[in-house]
Design an enzyme around this catalytic site. Structure first.
Site, PDB file in Angstrom:
ATOM      1  N   HIS A 200     -59.764 -62.967 -19.829  1.00  0.00           N
ATOM      2  CA  HIS A 200     -58.889 -64.096 -19.505  1.00  0.00           C
ATOM      3  C   HIS A 200     -59.609 -65.250 -18.821  1.00  0.00           C
ATOM      4  O   HIS A 200     -59.248 -66.405 -19.003  1.00  0.00           O
ATOM      5  CB  HIS A 200     -57.711 -63.619 -18.652  1.00  0.00           C
ATOM      6  CG  HIS A 200     -58.079 -63.147 -17.284  1.00  0.00           C
ATOM      7  ND1 HIS A 200     -58.622 -61.903 -17.050  1.00  0.00           N
ATOM      8  CD2 HIS A 200     -57.961 -63.744 -16.060  1.00  0.00           C
ATOM      9  CE1 HIS A 200     -58.817 -61.745 -15.758  1.00  0.00           C
ATOM     10  NE2 HIS A 200     -58.439 -62.842 -15.139  1.00  0.00           N
ATOM     11  N   ASP A 201     -60.617 -64.970 -18.029  1.00  0.00           N
ATOM     12  CA  ASP A 201     -61.314 -66.043 -17.315  1.00  0.00           C
ATOM     13  C   ASP A 201     -62.713 -66.299 -17.860  1.00  0.00           C
ATOM     14  O   ASP A 201     -63.598 -66.775 -17.140  1.00  0.00           O
ATOM     15  CB  ASP A 201     -61.391 -65.715 -15.814  1.00  0.00           C
ATOM     16  CG  ASP A 201     -60.130 -66.168 -15.075  1.00  0.00           C
ATOM     17  OD1 ASP A 201     -59.381 -66.999 -15.621  1.00  0.00           O
ATOM     18  OD2 ASP A 201     -59.905 -65.689 -13.953  1.00  0.00           O
ATOM     19  N   LYS A 204     -64.618 -69.570 -17.180  1.00  0.00           N
ATOM     20  CA  LYS A 204     -65.213 -69.907 -15.878  1.00  0.00           C
ATOM     21  C   LYS A 204     -66.741 -69.901 -15.929  1.00  0.00           C
ATOM     22  O   LYS A 204     -67.394 -70.393 -15.008  1.00  0.00           O
ATOM     23  CB  LYS A 204     -64.704 -68.946 -14.802  1.00  0.00           C
ATOM     24  CG  LYS A 204     -63.252 -69.225 -14.420  1.00  0.00           C
ATOM     25  CD  LYS A 204     -62.782 -68.342 -13.277  1.00  0.00           C
ATOM     26  CE  LYS A 204     -61.354 -68.701 -12.862  1.00  0.00           C
ATOM     27  NZ  LYS A 204     -60.850 -67.858 -11.774  1.00  0.00           N
ATOM     28  N   HIS A 255     -52.335 -69.986 -17.942  1.00  0.00           N
ATOM     29  CA  HIS A 255     -52.007 -70.894 -16.835  1.00  0.00           C
ATOM     30  C   HIS A 255     -50.917 -71.902 -17.213  1.00  0.00           C
ATOM     31  O   HIS A 255     -50.666 -72.849 -16.470  1.00  0.00           O
ATOM     32  CB  HIS A 255     -53.256 -71.633 -16.348  1.00  0.00           C
ATOM     33  CG  HIS A 255     -54.187 -70.764 -15.556  1.00  0.00           C
ATOM     34  ND1 HIS A 255     -53.835 -70.205 -14.352  1.00  0.00           N
ATOM     35  CD2 HIS A 255     -55.451 -70.336 -15.810  1.00  0.00           C
ATOM     36  CE1 HIS A 255     -54.841 -69.485 -13.884  1.00  0.00           C
ATOM     37  NE2 HIS A 255     -55.832 -69.540 -14.759  1.00  0.00           N
TER      38      HIS A 255
END
Length: 342
Positions: A200-201, A204, A255
């Site tokens: 999911h990240d 980053k 998000h």
């Protein structure tokens, strides 16, 4: 002058016997009670027994125990007239204990004079085909496990760079799967949820350390840069050819907010993919209950209260209800500002 034989004329008994004995597949005549009346040489060879040994035995005696109910059901359908033909793949037990597979076609055998009293079963040996199929299925399971391990390993590696609380990826993935199951997702969709949760990240990776690891609140420019991680993660993950579309949607849309004020696409309500809505609740709950460089961990009860307060604002109300039923007690209000860095 004798007229020519009609093309529809029935062959005599000798022709029938020759066809029966020399057919390139196994043929059995089976009485309505399951007793084998006749079997041809190819059929006997398939079972690894002589024809005289097999005649008089019930077909269930050579059928794999797990396939007996399906065999009896197919026989009943044909005998009762519910179906003119029953086709099933099933296992038999040879005399030497080997399990062999057949594709069996069962149909009613017309009586020579009077009602029918038996069926004919045509059995084609598909044992080699089944073995190859099982080997491919095992290979697919191994490849799937390898993919899942790689995705999870990458997700865990991201925790180290982001200074996430250890175990965040595993916790949020497991909680998402529990929530998805409670909401009635099938096994395939749960697998897609698992893959998306693992990565999911991923975006980053594209955020500079000065922004990602800043201990205080981000200014407007930094926040705008942080928000790019959802789109960037989606673009990176899209390069993984076997990653399902719904997994990619989690990475891009976790998000988004129910009220349409989220990012990156400002989707609202059910425009947001369901798996992203499920994951978002679990992700925020774990973020609230974990220490981060910019905040102390909230208590579970305070975090549950915040999740409840965001129903219909940040989160899908139906998903919140299911989440609270699974993980909630009586949530206590939290007076602090609940704003979270992505």
């Amino acid at each position: 002058m004798t007229p020519p034989a009609s093309p529809l004329a029935l062959p005599d008994a000798l022709d029938y016997q020759a066809l029966f004995e020399h057919a390139g597949v196994g043929l059995l005549e089976i009485a309505f009670d399951g007793q084998i009346r006749r079997i041809n040489p190819n059929g006997a060879a398939f079972f690894g027994q002589s024809m005289t040994t097999l005649v008089g035995r019930n077909v269930t005696h050579v059928t794999h125990p797990e396939d007996i109910p399906r065999t009896l059901h197919a026989l009943e359908q044909v005998v009762s007239g519910q179906a003119p033909l029953a086709v099933l793949e099933k296992r038999y037990l040879r005399a030497d204990g080997e399990i062999v597979w057949s594709r069996s076609r069962v149909s009613l055998l017309p009586g020579r004079s009077g009602p029918s009293t038996s069926v004919v079963a045509v059995i084609a040996d598909i044992t080699d085909l089944k073995r190859v199929q099982q080997e491919l299925e095992a290979l697919n399971v191994n490849l799937q496990a390898t993919l899942e391990g790689a995705l999870l390993g990458l997700g865990v590696a991201l925790e180290a760079r982001d200074l996430e609380t250890s175990g965040h990826t595993m916790r949020v993935m497991q909680r998402s799967l529990q929530l998805g199951e409670a909401l009635g997702l099938d096994a395939v969709t749960l697998g897609e949820l698992k893959h998306g949760a693992s990565l999911h990240d991923l975006g980053k990776l594209s955020i500079p350390d000065a922004v990602l690891l800043k201990p205080g609140r981000l200014d407007a420019e930094e926040w705008a840069q942080m928000q790019t991680h959802a789109h960037n993660g989606y673009e990176i993950a899209s390069l993984i050819p076997t990653l399902p579309r719904r997994s990619l949607e989690i990475i891009r849309h976790h998000h988004e907010r129910w009220d349409g004020t989220g990012y990156p696409d400002r989707l609202a309500g059910e425009e947001i993919p369901l798996l992203a809505r499920i994951f978002a609740v679990c992700d925020v709950y774990d973020a609230l209950t974990s220490d981060r460089p910019y905040k102390r961990a909230w208590s579970s009860q305070a975090a549950l209260a915040e999740v409840a307060a965001q129903s219909g604002r940040q989160f899908d109300p139906r998903v919140v209800t299911a989440f609270l039923q699974l993980f909630g007690g009586a949530p206590q209000a939290r007076s602090e500002d609940a704003e979270l860095v992505a």
